[in-house]
Design a protein around this motif. Structure first.
Motif, PDB file in Angstrom:
ATOM      1  N   PRO A 124       0.831  -1.207   0.000  1.00 23.98           N
ATOM      2  CA  PRO A 124       0.000   0.000   0.000  1.00 23.98           C
ATOM      3  C   PRO A 124       0.868   1.262   0.000  1.00 23.98           C
ATOM      4  O   PRO A 124       1.889   1.310   0.680  1.00 23.98           O
ATOM      5  N   GLY A 125       0.493   2.231  -0.799  1.00 24.79           N
ATOM      6  CA  GLY A 125       1.204   3.505  -0.826  1.00 24.79           C
ATOM      7  C   GLY A 125       2.419   3.537  -1.715  1.00 24.79           C
ATOM      8  O   GLY A 125       3.114   4.545  -1.792  1.00 24.79           O
ATOM      9  N   ILE A 126       2.688   2.457  -2.435  1.00 24.55           N
ATOM     10  CA  ILE A 126       3.899   2.399  -3.253  1.00 24.55           C
ATOM     11  C   ILE A 126       3.714   3.207  -4.547  1.00 24.55           C
ATOM     12  O   ILE A 126       4.685   3.659  -5.138  1.00 24.55           O
ATOM     13  N   LYS A 128       0.760   2.362  -6.945  1.00 25.27           N
ATOM     14  CA  LYS A 128       0.046   1.576  -7.969  1.00 25.27           C
ATOM     15  C   LYS A 128      -1.039   2.407  -8.655  1.00 25.27           C
ATOM     16  O   LYS A 128      -1.145   2.418  -9.884  1.00 25.27           O
ATOM     17  N   SER A 129      -1.829   3.115  -7.839  1.00 30.72           N
ATOM     18  CA  SER A 129      -2.914   3.908  -8.423  1.00 30.72           C
ATOM     19  C   SER A 129      -2.348   5.018  -9.293  1.00 30.72           C
ATOM     20  O   SER A 129      -2.887   5.321 -10.359  1.00 30.72           O
ATOM     21  N   THR A 130      -1.247   5.607  -8.831  1.00 31.35           N
ATOM     22  CA  THR A 130      -0.614   6.676  -9.599  1.00 31.35           C
ATOM     23  C   THR A 130      -0.124   6.148 -10.948  1.00 31.35           C
ATOM     24  O   THR A 130      -0.372   6.757 -11.992  1.00 31.35           O
ATOM     25  N   LEU A 131       0.542   4.994 -10.923  1.00 30.71           N
ATOM     26  CA  LEU A 131       1.060   4.408 -12.165  1.00 30.71           C
ATOM     27  C   LEU A 131      -0.083   4.121 -13.142  1.00 30.71           C
ATOM     28  O   LEU A 131       0.007   4.436 -14.334  1.00 30.71           O
ATOM     29  N   MET A 299       9.361   8.515  -8.020  1.00 28.83           N
ATOM     30  CA  MET A 299       8.148   9.173  -7.544  1.00 28.83           C
ATOM     31  C   MET A 299       8.467  10.628  -7.244  1.00 28.83           C
ATOM     32  O   MET A 299       9.362  10.920  -6.457  1.00 28.83           O
ATOM     33  N   THR A 300       7.777  11.515  -7.924  1.00 29.51           N
ATOM     34  CA  THR A 300       8.002  12.946  -7.691  1.00 29.51           C
ATOM     35  C   THR A 300       6.706  13.559  -7.161  1.00 29.51           C
ATOM     36  O   THR A 300       5.689  12.869  -7.064  1.00 29.51           O
ATOM     37  N   GLY A 301       6.744  14.810  -6.865  1.00 30.15           N
ATOM     38  CA  GLY A 301       5.540  15.498  -6.406  1.00 30.15           C
ATOM     39  C   GLY A 301       4.475  15.565  -7.482  1.00 30.15           C
ATOM     40  O   GLY A 301       3.304  15.827  -7.206  1.00 30.15           O
TER      41      GLY A 301
END
Ligand code: TYD
Ligand code: MG
Length: 491
Positions: A124-126, A128-131, A299-301
């Motif tokens: 969780p939080g790695i 996945k949803s962002t990717l 991972m950036t802002g």
């Protein structure tokens, strides 16, 4: 002695089948299953007899339902066998759908295959949803596809907010063809996709989705099996790729991914740690491509940024002329990657010297220490040995042996390896060095990053072609570990 009478076991006058017995039959059956591997057991156990995990056996209420079955052909038509040649021709016509994110596409094997079911796992939080949101942006932006993103974890507003923030990639997610749906009931999700007919469906995450046809809470093993069954049937009958997200906790306790692995076509895992922004994408199963590829992101802002030159990123903090440091060129799928191996030796206070490896195999290290001891006269076996691969990477091929061996030798001799040197070679038990595959590509990568010397395994006069390096890279061919140690420390 006479045999015991049968009559003893039958209650006299009892009716053969009572209404109570019939009701008990209709009651949902209670079974026990491991939430990690899906193995069913006859009762509760502290440890799963199949996968040996602790505290994973949970009670499941199971009712046989249609949702548990998987349909692989169009419903209503009876299954028909066809010649493989005909099937191949049909398969060739199925063009892949590139997501526009090259690191992601390469790991997939060139893009999403129509009708495939892909599982993206990770802690969780790695990210996945962002990717996946960025992949959706790529699909609508570069491919002109429509995507339905079903989120069971976040509200539409949350997903939309994030979509508006993402600027890490080439594409923006603000596009009409990206449809968002906040829903956890699989039947509703499938109604929505039947209505909108997207080119790709994303379900985030499988642990939050449930089916009416199944009892139990979402995330429960029977729910996961049922929901995945629904999605698999839907993907195969409509020929639309489906990407599902699956959470794995650090200790692998949570239900899902391991059971899911058998059902899906590809399993991708998204890895990284909290301290570093580097994220790595690997495939552990891929029916449509290689599992050797590695995708690297930061991972950036503003979301995930692709790292096109991972060697540069992993060698960024590489100290030059440091004791116990060695650089090797490893192959990650189709790409050579330069990485730094660090070793530290120290006196062992107890009788048992420790071997601590991060990113390297401790058994392989034990072998290399024995080789150094026997064939290079470096007495290291009574020392505590720590080996670390910088950047959170893993050594996965024997070609990295020479770098591990020379990093250990450097720490033992308290001398840095001379010059900007890269080391490539497999070490054998007799102290000989073996050739490694695709050496020229590795040398080219080393030359590109400004290395001026390469120590490689080579057998002069064995008739094999000489390695060809780029201009400015001196190649030192060595046959034994003794020669390698000499070459590394004489310069
Ligand atoms: P997320 O994709 O929600 O993770 P997952 O779906 O795997 O649970 O990402 C969560 C983390 O990523 C969160 O801690 C914040 C960080 N993040 C960034 O650093 N930059 C960003 O642009 C985004 C969207 C997230
Ligand atoms: Mg998420």
């Amino acid at each position: 002695m006479s045999a015991p009478s049968q009559a003893r076991f039958v209650r006299r006058g009892a009716p053969a089948y009572t209404p109570a017995m019939a009701a008990a039959k209709r009651r949902p059956k209670t079974t026990w299953a491991c939430t990690a591997c899906g193995e069913t057991t006859r009762g509760w156990f502290g440890q799963c007899p199949s996968c040996q995990e602790w505290n994973t056996i949970k009670e499941q209420v199971e009712r046989p339902s249609a949702g548990a079955r998987v349909v692989l052909a169009t419903p209503g038509t009876s299954a028909k066998a066809i010649p493989v040649t005909q099937a191949q021709a049909a398969a060739r016509d199925e063009a892949r759908l590139p997501t526009g994110i090259h690191e992601f596409d390469r790991v997939l094997g060139g893009g999403l295959v129509p009708g495939s079911l892909v599982l993206l796992g990770g802690a969780p939080g790695i990210g996945k949803s962002t990717l996946l949101l960025q992949a959706c942006a790529g699909l609508v932006g570069s491919g002109g596809r429509s995507v339905l993103y079903a989120s069971g974890e976040e509200s539409i507003a949350q997903v939309a907010n994030r979509a508006a923030r993402l600027r890490g990639g080439e594409f923006v997610a603000a596009d009409e063809r990206l449809l968002l749906l906040a829903e956890t009931r699989i039947e509703s999700i499938l109604d929505a996709v039947t209505e909108h007919r997207p080119d790709v469906l994303v379900v985030d995450s499988i642990q939050t989705v449930y089916s009416d046809a199944q009892d139990g809470l979402p995330g429960n093993i029977s729910q996961i099996r049922s929901v995945t069954g629904h999605l698999l049937s839907w993907a195969k009958t409509t020929n639309v790729p489906v990407v599902i997200v699956g959470h794995v906790t650090k200790d692998g306790q949570l239900a899902g991914p391991r059971l899911l692995e058998h059902m899906v076509d590809a399993v991708l895992s998204f890895e990284g740690d909290e301290e570093r922004a580097t994220r790595m994408l690997r495939a552990s199963k891929n029916r449509f491509g290689s599992t050797a590829e590695l995708g690297v992101f930061e991972m950036t802002g503003l979301g995930l940024r692709e790292i096109k030159n991972p060697s540069e990123a992993f060698l960024a903090d590489h100290p030059e002329q440091a004791i116990g440091s060695a650089v090797t060129a490893s192959l990650e799928g189709s790409r050579p990657l330069l990485l730094e191996v660090q070793a530290l030796l120290g006196p062992s206070p107890g009788g048992y010297p420790r071997r601590t490896c991060v990113g390297a195999d401790p058994n392989r290290l034990a072998m290399l220490l024995a080789v150094l001891d026997r064939h290079a006269d470096l007495f290291v076996v009574d020392q505590d040995v720590f080996v670390n691969v910088a950047g959170g990477l893993r050594l996965n091929e024997p070609a990295a042996d020479l770098a591990v061996l020379l990093a250990v030798a450097s720490s033992h001799l308290r001398k840095p390896i001379a010059g900007r040197t890269v080391m490539i070679g497999e070490v054998g038990l007799t102290g000989e060095l073996r050739r490694v595959p695709r050496l020229d590509e590795r040398l080219a990568e080393a030359g590109r990053l400004g290395f001026d010397r390469a120590i490689v395994s080579g057998r002069a006069g064995s008739g094999t072609t000489r390695p060809r390096g780029p201009k400015g890279l001196a190649i030192v061919e060595v046959e034994t570990v003794v020669q390698a140690v000499e070459a590394a420390f004489d310069g």
